[in-house]
Design an enzyme around this catalytic site. Structure first.
Site, short mmCIF file in Angstrom:
data_model
loop_
_atom_site.label_atom_id
_atom_site.label_comp_id
_atom_site.label_asym_id
_atom_site.label_seq_id
_atom_site.Cartn_x
_atom_site.Cartn_y
_atom_site.Cartn_z
N VAL A 114 -24.21 26.55 10.56
CA VAL A 114 -23.13 26.58 11.56
C VAL A 114 -23.61 26.00 12.88
O VAL A 114 -22.88 25.27 13.56
CB VAL A 114 -22.61 28.02 11.73
CG1 VAL A 114 -21.63 28.11 12.90
CG2 VAL A 114 -21.95 28.50 10.45
N GLU A 115 -24.84 26.31 13.26
CA GLU A 115 -25.34 25.86 14.57
C GLU A 115 -25.50 24.34 14.63
O GLU A 115 -25.10 23.70 15.60
CB GLU A 115 -26.68 26.54 14.86
CG GLU A 115 -26.59 28.01 15.21
CD GLU A 115 -26.12 28.22 16.64
OE1 GLU A 115 -25.87 27.24 17.34
OE2 GLU A 115 -26.00 29.40 17.04
N SER A 116 -26.15 23.77 13.62
CA SER A 116 -26.52 22.35 13.73
C SER A 116 -26.17 21.52 12.51
O SER A 116 -26.49 20.33 12.47
CB SER A 116 -28.04 22.24 13.95
OG SER A 116 -28.73 22.71 12.80
N TYR A 143 -17.29 31.91 16.37
CA TYR A 143 -18.61 31.62 15.82
C TYR A 143 -19.02 32.67 14.79
O TYR A 143 -19.52 32.33 13.71
CB TYR A 143 -19.61 31.58 16.98
CG TYR A 143 -21.06 31.54 16.58
CD1 TYR A 143 -21.69 30.35 16.27
CD2 TYR A 143 -21.82 32.72 16.53
CE1 TYR A 143 -23.03 30.32 15.90
CE2 TYR A 143 -23.15 32.69 16.18
CZ TYR A 143 -23.75 31.49 15.86
OH TYR A 143 -25.07 31.46 15.50
#
Length: 233
Positions: A89-91, A173
């Site tokens: 999800v982050e990168s 998120y």
């Protein structure tokens, strides 16, 4: 018509901001508005870290992330698959990603967070992933709740007061990471079927013993019957 003096200085003042945002968007693989004045210091630090890191990996490249993530989860006792979901999800598992806020690397560490964790090169996968794992494990120990720990990873632990903060980002998120975790979490071990009860061997029923006739009856049966007189009948 004379041009006011501030009109000459305005492009010169905006040029560094535009160049910084364009460079972050180009090298970091993310969308950044050219006129964004947010997180300028963080973006400048991230861009500098990227330029210092990039020559070292042009020839050597990077090792696959999955073994590093799995090892970091085991080392820091993170629930299996959770760190992998977070990195996705982050990168999107991109080692060189820079966010519009200046977060760096596969786990998107902010420059201040990377410095606090002792991660000198946030674009080097092994120390970057280990730093993200340590930070996530710290939040799990602190909040003892996966949702709140993910919220603290994204928004900072000071923003979590018993609930997921609604800041326009973190509330979206956390569900994203939890949904990704459903796919990265290893399946539970299959349940063993209960052992079938073995049929117990039935004891053979003894045949009923034949009742013996009394001795007197047997003697009577052996006695000869009296002769029948002739002529009688």
């Amino acid at each position: 018509m004379t041009v006011p003096g501030w009109a000459w200085w305005l492009p010169c003042a905006l040029a560094p901001v535009v160049l910084l945002n364009v460079a972050v968007a180009w090298f970091g693989g993310s969308f950044v508005s050219p006129l964004s004045f947010s997180f300028l210091k963080a973006k400048a630090g991230a861009l500098q870290a990227y330029l210092e890191h990039r020559p070292s990996c042009l020839l050597e490249g990077h090792a696959p992330l999955e073994p590093l993530i799995d090892a970091a989860e085991r080392r820091h006792r993170i629930p299996p698959g959770l760190l992998r979901a977070l990195v996705q999800v982050e990168s999107e598992t991109r080692v060189h990603r820079i966010s519009p806020a200046g977060a760096m690397g596969p786990g998107q560490l902010m420059p201040s967070t990377a410095a606090m964790l002792g991660v000198k090169d946030p674009f080097d996968p092994e120390p970057a992933i280990d730093g993200s794992a340590r930070y996530l494990a710290e939040q799990l120990r602190r909040f003892k709740d996966v949702r709140l720990a993910l919220a603290a990873y994204n928004a900072g632990p000071g923003s979590v007061n018993g609930r997921v903060p609604r800041n326009g980002e973190t509330e979206y998120y956390v569900p994203k990471v939890l949904a990704a975790w459903e796919l990265t979490r290893p399946p539970p071990p299959p349940r063993r079927a209960p052992a079938a009860a073995r049929p117990t061997a039935r004891s053979k029923q003894a045949a009923p013993a034949r009742a013996k006739a009394p001795a007197s009856v047997a003697k009577e049966a052996k006695k000869p019957s009296p002769p029948v007189a002739k002529g009688q009948g």
